[in-house]
Design a protein around this motif. Structure first.
Motif, PDB file in Angstrom:
ATOM      1  N   PRO A 128      -6.351   2.195  -7.185  1.00 39.82           N
ATOM      2  CA  PRO A 128      -6.715   3.341  -6.285  1.00 39.82           C
ATOM      3  C   PRO A 128      -7.015   3.115  -4.844  1.00 39.82           C
ATOM      4  CG  PRO A 128      -7.574   3.633  -8.544  1.00 39.82           C
ATOM      5  CD  PRO A 128      -7.464   1.918  -8.295  1.00 39.82           C
ATOM      6  N   GLU A 129      -7.462   1.851  -4.611  1.00 42.85           N
ATOM      7  CA  GLU A 129      -7.955   1.731  -3.430  1.00 42.85           C
ATOM      8  C   GLU A 129      -6.779   1.519  -2.206  1.00 42.85           C
ATOM      9  OE1 GLU A 129      -8.900  -1.874  -5.270  1.00 42.85           O
ATOM     10  OE2 GLU A 129      -9.056   0.152  -5.887  1.00 42.85           O
ATOM     11  N   ARG A 130      -5.661   1.257  -2.934  1.00 44.90           N
ATOM     12  CA  ARG A 130      -4.223   0.981  -2.164  1.00 44.90           C
ATOM     13  C   ARG A 130      -3.501   1.882  -2.261  1.00 44.90           C
ATOM     14  NH1 ARG A 130      -3.198  -4.324  -4.232  1.00 44.90           N
ATOM     15  NH2 ARG A 130      -1.290  -3.898  -4.377  1.00 44.90           N
ATOM     16  N   ARG A 140      -6.797  -4.543  12.020  1.00 47.53           N
ATOM     17  CA  ARG A 140      -7.816  -3.897  11.222  1.00 47.53           C
ATOM     18  C   ARG A 140      -7.421  -3.858   9.694  1.00 47.53           C
ATOM     19  NH1 ARG A 140     -10.086   1.050  13.721  1.00 47.53           N
ATOM     20  NH2 ARG A 140      -7.969   1.548  13.984  1.00 47.53           N
ATOM     21  N   GLU A 141      -8.466  -4.334   8.907  1.00 46.72           N
ATOM     22  CA  GLU A 141      -8.411  -3.853   7.362  1.00 46.72           C
ATOM     23  C   GLU A 141      -8.487  -2.388   7.374  1.00 46.72           C
ATOM     24  OE1 GLU A 141     -10.874  -6.235   5.021  1.00 46.72           O
ATOM     25  OE2 GLU A 141     -10.190  -8.380   5.803  1.00 46.72           O
ATOM     26  N   GLY A 142      -8.348  -1.938   6.089  1.00 43.53           N
ATOM     27  CA  GLY A 142      -8.510  -0.568   5.649  1.00 43.53           C
ATOM     28  C   GLY A 142      -7.239   0.264   5.472  1.00 43.53           C
ATOM     29  N   GLY A 143      -6.104  -0.554   5.496  1.00 41.62           N
ATOM     30  CA  GLY A 143      -4.972   0.392   5.128  1.00 41.62           C
ATOM     31  C   GLY A 143      -4.068   1.080   6.208  1.00 41.62           C
ATOM     32  N   PRO A 144      -2.970   1.805   6.012  1.00 46.05           N
ATOM     33  CA  PRO A 144      -2.460   2.614   7.006  1.00 46.05           C
ATOM     34  C   PRO A 144      -3.103   3.507   7.571  1.00 46.05           C
ATOM     35  CG  PRO A 144      -1.500   2.953   4.623  1.00 46.05           C
ATOM     36  CD  PRO A 144      -2.459   1.835   4.551  1.00 46.05           C
ATOM     37  N   VAL A 145      -4.130   4.176   6.868  1.00 47.36           N
ATOM     38  CA  VAL A 145      -4.870   5.214   7.598  1.00 47.36           C
ATOM     39  C   VAL A 145      -5.771   4.886   8.853  1.00 47.36           C
ATOM     40  CG1 VAL A 145      -5.012   6.775   5.523  1.00 47.36           C
ATOM     41  CG2 VAL A 145      -6.807   5.096   6.028  1.00 47.36           C
ATOM     42  N   TRP A 164       1.033  -1.285  -0.091  1.00 45.97           N
ATOM     43  CA  TRP A 164       0.198  -0.010  -0.031  1.00 45.97           C
ATOM     44  C   TRP A 164       0.791   1.416   0.012  1.00 45.97           C
ATOM     45  CZ3 TRP A 164      -5.568   0.073   1.432  1.00 45.97           C
ATOM     46  CH2 TRP A 164      -6.010  -1.188   1.487  1.00 45.97           C
ATOM     47  N   VAL A 165       0.312   2.471  -0.456  1.00 49.56           N
ATOM     48  CA  VAL A 165       1.092   3.536  -0.281  1.00 49.56           C
ATOM     49  C   VAL A 165       0.134   4.877   0.049  1.00 49.56           C
ATOM     50  CG1 VAL A 165       2.755   2.947  -2.338  1.00 49.56           C
ATOM     51  CG2 VAL A 165       0.799   4.102  -2.875  1.00 49.56           C
ATOM     52  N   THR A 166       0.794   5.806   0.579  1.00 54.61           N
ATOM     53  CA  THR A 166      -0.140   7.139   0.920  1.00 54.61           C
ATOM     54  C   THR A 166       0.866   8.330   0.020  1.00 54.61           C
ATOM     55  OG1 THR A 166       1.621   7.601   2.942  1.00 54.61           O
ATOM     56  CG2 THR A 166      -0.615   6.112   3.325  1.00 54.61           C
ATOM     57  N   VAL A 167      -0.008   9.033  -0.245  1.00 52.97           N
ATOM     58  CA  VAL A 167       0.582  10.411  -0.879  1.00 52.97           C
ATOM     59  C   VAL A 167      -0.262  11.733  -0.357  1.00 52.97           C
ATOM     60  CG1 VAL A 167       0.890   9.344  -3.118  1.00 52.97           C
ATOM     61  CG2 VAL A 167      -1.237  10.410  -2.639  1.00 52.97           C
ATOM     62  N   LEU A 168       0.198  12.850  -0.481  1.00 47.74           N
ATOM     63  CA  LEU A 168      -0.266  14.134   0.178  1.00 47.74           C
ATOM     64  C   LEU A 168      -1.670  13.932  -0.614  1.00 47.74           C
ATOM     65  CD1 LEU A 168       0.156  16.434   1.804  1.00 47.74           C
ATOM     66  CD2 LEU A 168       1.202  17.707  -0.179  1.00 47.74           C
ATOM     67  N   HIS A 169      -2.412  14.682   0.169  1.00 45.22           N
ATOM     68  CA  HIS A 169      -3.951  14.609  -0.410  1.00 45.22           C
ATOM     69  C   HIS A 169      -3.989  15.591  -1.759  1.00 45.22           C
ATOM     70  CE1 HIS A 169      -3.986  18.817   1.210  1.00 45.22           C
ATOM     71  NE2 HIS A 169      -3.580  18.451   2.060  1.00 45.22           N
ATOM     72  N   SER A 170      -3.191  16.508  -1.957  1.00 49.63           N
ATOM     73  CA  SER A 170      -3.221  17.227  -3.041  1.00 49.63           C
ATOM     74  C   SER A 170      -2.062  16.736  -4.386  1.00 49.63           C
ATOM     75  CB  SER A 170      -2.847  18.560  -2.904  1.00 49.63           C
ATOM     76  OG  SER A 170      -1.603  18.726  -2.157  1.00 49.63           O
ATOM     77  N   ASP A 171      -1.286  15.857  -4.086  1.00 57.38           N
ATOM     78  CA  ASP A 171      -0.452  15.270  -4.870  1.00 57.38           C
ATOM     79  C   ASP A 171      -0.954  14.222  -5.878  1.00 57.38           C
ATOM     80  OD1 ASP A 171       1.946  14.724  -6.175  1.00 57.38           O
ATOM     81  OD2 ASP A 171       3.091  14.031  -4.626  1.00 57.38           O
ATOM     82  N   ASP A 172      -1.775  14.822  -6.996  1.00 55.67           N
ATOM     83  CA  ASP A 172      -2.323  13.994  -8.070  1.00 55.67           C
ATOM     84  C   ASP A 172      -1.371  13.302  -8.914  1.00 55.67           C
ATOM     85  OD1 ASP A 172      -4.836  14.735  -6.944  1.00 55.67           O
ATOM     86  OD2 ASP A 172      -4.861  16.519  -8.588  1.00 55.67           O
ATOM     87  N   GLU A 173      -0.146  13.809  -9.009  1.00 57.69           N
ATOM     88  CA  GLU A 173       0.916  13.470  -9.726  1.00 57.69           C
ATOM     89  C   GLU A 173       1.362  12.263  -9.190  1.00 57.69           C
ATOM     90  OE1 GLU A 173       5.233  14.555 -11.625  1.00 57.69           O
ATOM     91  OE2 GLU A 173       4.362  15.587 -10.173  1.00 57.69           O
ATOM     92  N   ALA A 174       1.788  12.106  -8.063  1.00 57.03           N
ATOM     93  CA  ALA A 174       2.138  10.782  -7.292  1.00 57.03           C
ATOM     94  C   ALA A 174       1.392   9.809  -7.238  1.00 57.03           C
ATOM     95  CB  ALA A 174       2.830  11.108  -5.851  1.00 57.03           C
TER      96      ALA A 174
END
Length: 890
Positions: free
Chosen positions: A147-149, A184-189, A125-135
């Protein structure tokens, strides 16, 4: 996959893709904002901030790091460790987001058979900054992640900055799903225990002008050159690839944990053994951290870095004690850590004798502290009970912890054994206040780093060439003038400013050598050079006083070093090398320098050694040094690659960082061979003379020698010769008879003092009869109060006891006040009859001492105290009398 293999694969991967492999910097990095290196990017910070031009476009490293802010959480969670290794790849204006993501994805998910790490791509899984559409788009296109990961987070989680104005940018973090048994499931958030972060990719793309908090800052502009800074937690990756639950169980740590279990007879992971597990994990983590810190030159102490190391080692001993092991433990545990860490860091084996000596001495010192701390604890318990309480106060627990090094866990354990509780909340509050002060200090240091911005601006125009190796005077010009952190165009007579020259013969303070002195002159003005420093690498800054005229930026000048000062500086610095080599010649190769300072006529050298040097050993070292000076050894300086310098055995100073090209100073070839940028004589005979003046301890396992050099050494010896001559004239003996004659005089003086003391004591005791005759009867108790000016110490105590002996058959209190006008003393004694009447010497002496302006205490039968106002002796005796009356009438 073993940790060392993961490390090798990471470096090989990026080396094959054009990255320069950069060795780990020492944990003691030359950064005023840091206690230790705490992130992989720290050695590259000058490149990211623009203070220095990077020598390569892309680099990779595995950096040793230490973080101690969360030291109390070590062992309690699976994510906290003090020492860790950070794998990183860096781009300085070369590749950016797409390449960084492509490299990371390939290395993480590529087949192990092909040299990659082999993680299951379906669990990444990965996380990106909320506004970083490019990443987010790149992760979809390059890695094929659904997209869900790819989860979006705010500035607090996914934006990086240094906490001060400078570069910043969004992050993209890589996580691995450990499975439903971990959360729990649901990713790093949702759950960062189940989804474990293994790699953080920082995309530096913005220049920040103001930073108020991690998620509160102002963006000035886009960076002209975008950079990449990544950090992969080596221990976290090892945890996953080795299929263990936490970082304490990986191959580089678990051996110590198992040894701790073996020594204690406890079972790690046993049902109901949570506290034992935490203690074993603390031991495993801290032993490795202590090993690596000592290897990089840290020694235990009471401040800063030394205090951190001391705390780590003492927490090991304390944790093992709580596991039931009271014998020395570091000789059992530390070699286990050495054997697993030497594959990646061979210096832990090469320097083992020094490392072990420092660690074992610290454990022995702490074992002694535990004995004295127990005594202090007993006093605290007694005071608590005397006050009718059942809780040891938080400030007493904090005092035991902070002042005496007594761990809070032991305080809690021992208090429980005594039937007392501890004000743990009060203790934690005081600890929090101390941490807040430490953080505030760190923040102020970080804020201070902003002041170097003007130096970076001047450095951006080029380095300051140092010409002082070959000349003492240079024609040059003034590049800039700095006043209170700002560039100014001029300075007037009497001003103290900082001046940067285009080139300079002045040596800037570094490597233990003090800066040069001299003058800078130009048309109509003269500057006195009072200090020379390098606030940023490559830039020499002269602190000057405008002695005459007015100074203008851009002016041509003559920079002139004081020749006598430079000669003395060369003698002292070369003398320091001579002293270091002499110590190693006499004591052995483990007597390594750990710090130094030298200036004309004087040197100070700290070195690793247990125990003081005898007078004979000091003489041997001094003779070895002066024989080398007399031998007229050739002194040479050669530039060579760092790897070559290490191969030929050149010694490096702990905590210093070196470029790939280094300067090696030799005296007599291999006799003294050190990395050094300082100025030196051309032949050892030019040092003149070295004479040791003092040898002392400056911390656990560290000794210090101080010496005079050259003409100052001659003056020192001449003064001693004059002193000896005066004594021989006074005592009418030859110099070789002086020691025997003085010894006989001292013996005679001691004998005379003993006889005088005996006569004085007999005279004092002879007064006992007349003192008894002045007894005053109060409600069936005799009170004998007596002032004895000039009588103190044992004589005062003996007088009080002799008077009591003469009235033992009745209820009586004896109070005697003596001493001097500014340091009065008081002794109170009671007979058994008086004690039956509830009269306690300890209570009464406190009354007398308070009247005298001091304190006192003791037992019911005998007590003593003192004060600062002897004029109130009679008042003190009267106060005791009133206190007796109060007890007898109540």
């Amino acid at each position: 996959m073993r940790t060392a293999e993961i490390r090798r694969r990471f470096l090989d991967y990026f080396a094959a893709r054009g990255h320069q492999v950069v060795p780990s910097a020492p944990l003691l990095y030359n950064d005023p904002t840091l206690l230790f290196v705490n992130a992989g990017m720290v050695p590259f910070k000058p490149y990211f901030t623009g203070a220095e031009t990077p020598p390569y476009d892309r680099a990779t490293s595995v950096q040793k790091c230490v973080r101690t802010l969360d030291i109390e959480e070590v062992g309690k969670t699976t994510r906290h460790g003090t020492f860790f290794q950070m794998n990183g790849n860096f781009s300085f204006g070369d590749y950016f987001k797409a390449e960084a993501i492509r490299f990371a994805w390939e290395l993480v998910t590529g087949s192990q058979d092909d040299g990659f790490l082999g993680f299951d791509p379906n669990r990444v899984w990965v996380t990106v900054l909320h506004s970083d559409d490019e990443a987010a788009r790149l992760w979809e296109n390059i890695a094929g992640l659904p997209p869900e990961r790819i989860q979006r987070r705010g500035l607090l989680d996914n934006y990086w900055n240094m906490g001060i104005p400078g570069p910043g940018g969004p992050c993209s973090e890589i996580y691995y799903d450990r499975g439903p048994e971990y959360g729990r499931e649901g990713g790093p958030v949702v759950d960062e225990d189940r989804y474990l972060e293994i790699w953080n990719l920082v995309f530096m793309q913005e220049e920040l002008s103001t930073v108020r908090a991690k998620d509160d800052f102002d963006v000035l502009a886009d960076l002209p050159r975008k950079n990449i800074d990544t950090g992969m937690g080596l221990e976290r990756v090892a945890t996953l690839l080795q299929g263990v639950d936490n970082l304490y169980e990986i191959d580089e740590v678990v051996g110590v944990l198992r040894k701790a279990a073996e020594l204690s007879g406890r079972t790690y992971g046993a049902e109901g053994g949570h506290d034992d597990d935490v203690r074993m994990r603390v031991v495993a983590d801290h032993v490795r951290s202590g090993l690596m810190l000592i290897a990089d030159g840290v020694t235990p102490g009471n401040e800063a870095r030394g205090y951190v190391l001391r705390r780590l080692l003492r927490r090991v001993v304390r944790s093992m004690r709580l596991l039931g092991v009271t014998d020395p433990v570091l000789p059992e545990l530390l070699p286990v850590s050495r054997d697993v860490m030497k594959a990646s860091y061979p210096e832990v084996e090469r320097d083992w004798d020094r490392i072990a000596g420092i660690a074992y001495a610290e454990e022995e010192a702490f074992r002694r502290t535990l004995v004295s701390g127990t005594q202090i604890f007993d006093v605290a318990v007694a005071d608590t009970r005397k006050g009718g309480g059942s809780t040891l106060s938080g400030d007493r627990a904090f005092q035991l912890h902070d002042t005496y090094g007594f761990p809070i866990d032991l305080t809690l354990e021992m208090a429980s054994e005594q039937g007392l509780s501890v004000d743990a909340d009060g203790f934690r509050r005081l600890m929090a206040e101390q941490k807040a002060r430490a953080k505030a200090d760190a923040k102020s240091k970080k804020a201070g780093a902003q002041a170097v911005e003007v130096y970076r601006e001047l450095r951006a125009t080029g380095v300051t060439p140092f010409t002082g190796y070959s000349e003492l005077a240079s024609d040059t010009s003034i590049r800039g003038i700095v006043l209170d952190g700002d560039l100014v165009a001029s300075a007037a007579e009497g001003d103290v400013v900082e001046v940067v020259l285009e080139r300079t013969p002045f040596y800037a303070e570094s490597g233990g050598q003090d800066s040069d002195a001299g003058t800078i002159t130009g048309d109509g003005f003269e500057l006195e050079v009072v200090d020379v420093q390098r606030p940023v690498k490559g830039l020499v800054v002269h602190r000057v006083r405008v002695a005459r005229g007015e100074l203008q930026s851009g002016t041509d000048v003559l920079a002139q070093v004081d020749g006598e000062w430079r000669l003395g500086a060369c003698q002292a610095h070369s003398g320091t090398h001579v002293m270091h080599a002499a110590l190693r010649q006499v004591l052995g190769p483990t007597a390594l320098q750990s710090g130094s300072y030298n200036k004309p006529g004087y040197l100070r050298l700290d070195f690793a050694w247990q125990g003081g040097l005898s007078q004979a050993t000091r003489s041997d070292v001094e003779e070895a040094a002066n024989r080398a000076i007399r031998a007229d050894l050739d002194v040479s300086a050669t530039y060579m690659p760092l790897a070559t310098a290490r191969e030929i055995g050149a010694l490096a100073l702990f905590g210093e960082t070196y470029d790939e090209e280094v300067r090696v100073v030799e005296m007599g070839g291999p006799w003294s061979r050190e990395l050094c940028g300082g100025t030196h004589v051309q032949h050892s005979s030019q040092v003149g003379l070295v004479t040791i003046t003092t040898e002392s301890s400056v911390g656990s396992g560290v000794r210090r020698v101080e010496a005079f050099v050259g003409i100052e050494a001659f003056r020192y010896l001449a003064a001693e010769r004059s002193l000896v001559h005066g004594l021989t004239e006074t005592l009418k003996v030859q110099p070789d008879q002086l020691v025997d004659r003085v010894g006989r005089l001292v013996a005679q003086l001691k004998d005379a003092e003993r006889q005088i003391a005996e006569l004085r004591s007999r005279q004092v005791l002879a007064e006992a009869g007349s003192i008894v005759a002045r007894a005053h009867e109060m409600w069936g108790v005799d009170y004998i109060g007596h002032a004895a000016p000039g009588v103190a110490g044992n004589d005062l105590r003996s007088l009080a006891l002799e008077v009591r002996n003469r009235v033992q058959d009745r209820a009586a209190v004896v109070a005697v006040v003596g001493g001097s006008a500014d340091k009065p003393s008081v002794v109170v004694v009671t007979t058994e009859g008086a004690r039956h009447r509830r009269l306690s010497a300890g209570d009464l002496v406190r009354v007398a001492s308070e009247t005298l302006g001091g304190r006192g205490g003791g037992k019911p039968d005998i007590a003593q105290g003192g004060g600062s106002d002897g004029s109130k002796s009679q008042e003190a005796l009267t106060a005791v009398e009133h206190a007796i009356g109060h007890v007898l009438q109540s």
